[in-house]
Design a protein around this motif. Structure first.
Motif, PDB file in Angstrom:
ATOM      1  N   GLY A 210      -2.233   0.167 -18.740  1.00 35.64           N
ATOM      2  CA  GLY A 210      -2.413   1.191 -17.941  1.00 35.64           C
ATOM      3  C   GLY A 210      -3.425   1.017 -16.845  1.00 35.64           C
ATOM      4  O   GLY A 210      -3.567   1.874 -16.136  1.00 35.64           O
ATOM      5  N   THR A 211      -4.134  -0.045 -16.790  1.00 36.83           N
ATOM      6  CA  THR A 211      -4.967  -0.473 -15.832  1.00 36.83           C
ATOM      7  C   THR A 211      -4.738  -1.878 -15.080  1.00 36.83           C
ATOM      8  O   THR A 211      -3.648  -2.559 -15.604  1.00 36.83           O
ATOM      9  CB  THR A 211      -6.460  -0.442 -16.538  1.00 36.83           C
ATOM     10  OG1 THR A 211      -6.449  -1.546 -17.519  1.00 36.83           O
ATOM     11  CG2 THR A 211      -6.786   0.993 -17.102  1.00 36.83           C
ATOM     12  N   ILE A 212      -5.459  -2.238 -14.358  1.00 41.80           N
ATOM     13  CA  ILE A 212      -5.578  -3.507 -13.559  1.00 41.80           C
ATOM     14  C   ILE A 212      -5.627  -4.529 -14.655  1.00 41.80           C
ATOM     15  O   ILE A 212      -4.881  -5.499 -14.474  1.00 41.80           O
ATOM     16  CB  ILE A 212      -6.289  -3.581 -12.388  1.00 41.80           C
ATOM     17  CG1 ILE A 212      -6.124  -2.583 -11.318  1.00 41.80           C
ATOM     18  CG2 ILE A 212      -6.007  -4.899 -11.765  1.00 41.80           C
ATOM     19  CD1 ILE A 212      -6.986  -2.458 -10.389  1.00 41.80           C
ATOM     20  N   VAL A 213      -6.659  -4.276 -15.587  1.00 40.83           N
ATOM     21  CA  VAL A 213      -6.894  -5.503 -16.434  1.00 40.83           C
ATOM     22  C   VAL A 213      -5.714  -5.307 -17.730  1.00 40.83           C
ATOM     23  O   VAL A 213      -5.754  -4.260 -18.355  1.00 40.83           O
ATOM     24  CB  VAL A 213      -8.268  -5.233 -16.876  1.00 40.83           C
ATOM     25  CG1 VAL A 213      -8.499  -6.391 -18.082  1.00 40.83           C
ATOM     26  CG2 VAL A 213      -9.180  -5.387 -15.919  1.00 40.83           C
TER      27      VAL A 213
END
Length: 315
Positions: A210-213
């Protein structure tokens, strides 16, 4: 007197310089060999360690009778093989009634024994016993994560020494820049007790978070085994200092007109040549100066203007 042989051509000279000790080390090669008696389990361990180090390892499959790393005089053959193959790390496998499934992991400095760690192998699981997606299999030449879990690696002398040797064995060539796509597997070493370490090899799986990472998961791909620490031998202090020299210890070439100050730091001297103002060309000449020069020239030589008028009338 001993005769000193010099290289006869540039190719031999380059080969000798490549094998010579260096202040900044390149990638270390690993020599894997076995003793007079080995079990099937130990042969599988040596083979799979060779597969993990593929590209930077050499495997000898013949039996070696004269190698006894912890005994005086039993290191000569081992040092000869290290010089012959240009390997600075070795893994020696042997089995006996007193020490079954025994591995000796050691390092050399200038092709002489530097330090040794002896471990016993227990609860070995080979590569083919793990089921996983083959797309996750680590690629040859990729860089690994190395994780040490447990307080024993900081407090127990034997485990601290084992940690140093395993880092040298598993990390490969030391580099400054790294593409994250080249990190696809991890070695996890867990200190179960004061003399037992659980070793496993895992692949990295990236999932959506759900995030860039991305979220990272470990998938065990093998092999896995328990290392039981038996004997170890540390280097003496003088040899350690000699082997730990780095490029910073190299004597620096003196730079002219540059010095150091405790307060200001680096100080440099700049020498400027004498300026000859009379020979310098003025960039902007005033118009008044030109007119004064022309009038002064006419006063000094009145015939010059008359000659110009005569030339105009003749034309």
């Amino acid at each position: 007197m001993l005769k000193v042989k010099t290289p006869k051509n540039p190719r031999v000279k380059r080969a000798l310089e490549k094998r010579a000790p260096k202040l900044v080390e390149t990638g270390k090669k690993t020599l894997i060999l076995q003793g007079t008696k080995t079990s099937n389990t130990l042969n599988d361990v040596l083979t799979e360690l060779y597969l993990l180090k593929k590209g930077s390892a050499i495997r000898y499959t013949r039996k070696n009778e004269n190698i006894r790393p912890f005994e005086s005089g039993g290191e000569t053959s081992l040092e000869f093989f290290s010089l012959k193959t240009d390997c600075s790390i070795f893994i020696y496998g042997s089995t006996s009634k007193k020490r079954p499934d025994n591995l000796v992991i050691g390092r050399t400095y200038d092709h002489h024994i530097y330090d040794l760690v002896e471990v016993g192998v227990e609860n070995f699981k080979p590569l083919n016993s793990f089921i996983y997606d083959k797309k996750l299999a680590p690629r040859v030449g990729s860089k690994p994560f190395i994780c040490f879990v447990g307080e024993g690696f900081e407090s127990v002398e034997e485990l601290k020494h084992l940690k140093e040797v395993l880092v040298d064995l598993l990390r490969g060539e030391v580099i400054e820049n790294l593409n994250l796509a080249g990190l696809d597997h991890a070695y996890v070493c867990t200190a179960v007790s004061s003399n037992r370490v659980f070793f496993t090899h895992c692949a990295l799986r990236l999932k959506k978070s759900g995030t860039i990472v991305p979220r990272m998961e470990l998938v065990e791909v093998g092999p896995s085994m328990d290392f039981v620490v038996r004997r170890h031998r540390l280097p003496n202090e003088s040899l350690r200092k000699e082997a730990m020299k780095t490029a910073k210890d190299r004597s620096k070439k003196k730079v002219k007109n540059v010095g150091q100050d405790a307060i200001q730091g680096k100080i440099g001297k700049i020498y400027i040549p004498d300026q000859k103002l009379g020979d310098m060309a003025l960039p902007n000449k005033a118009k008044g100066v030109k007119r004064e020069r022309r009038e002064a020239k006419m006063k000094n030589d009145p015939t010059e203007r008359a000659s110009k008028k005569q030339k105009e009338e003749s034309v």
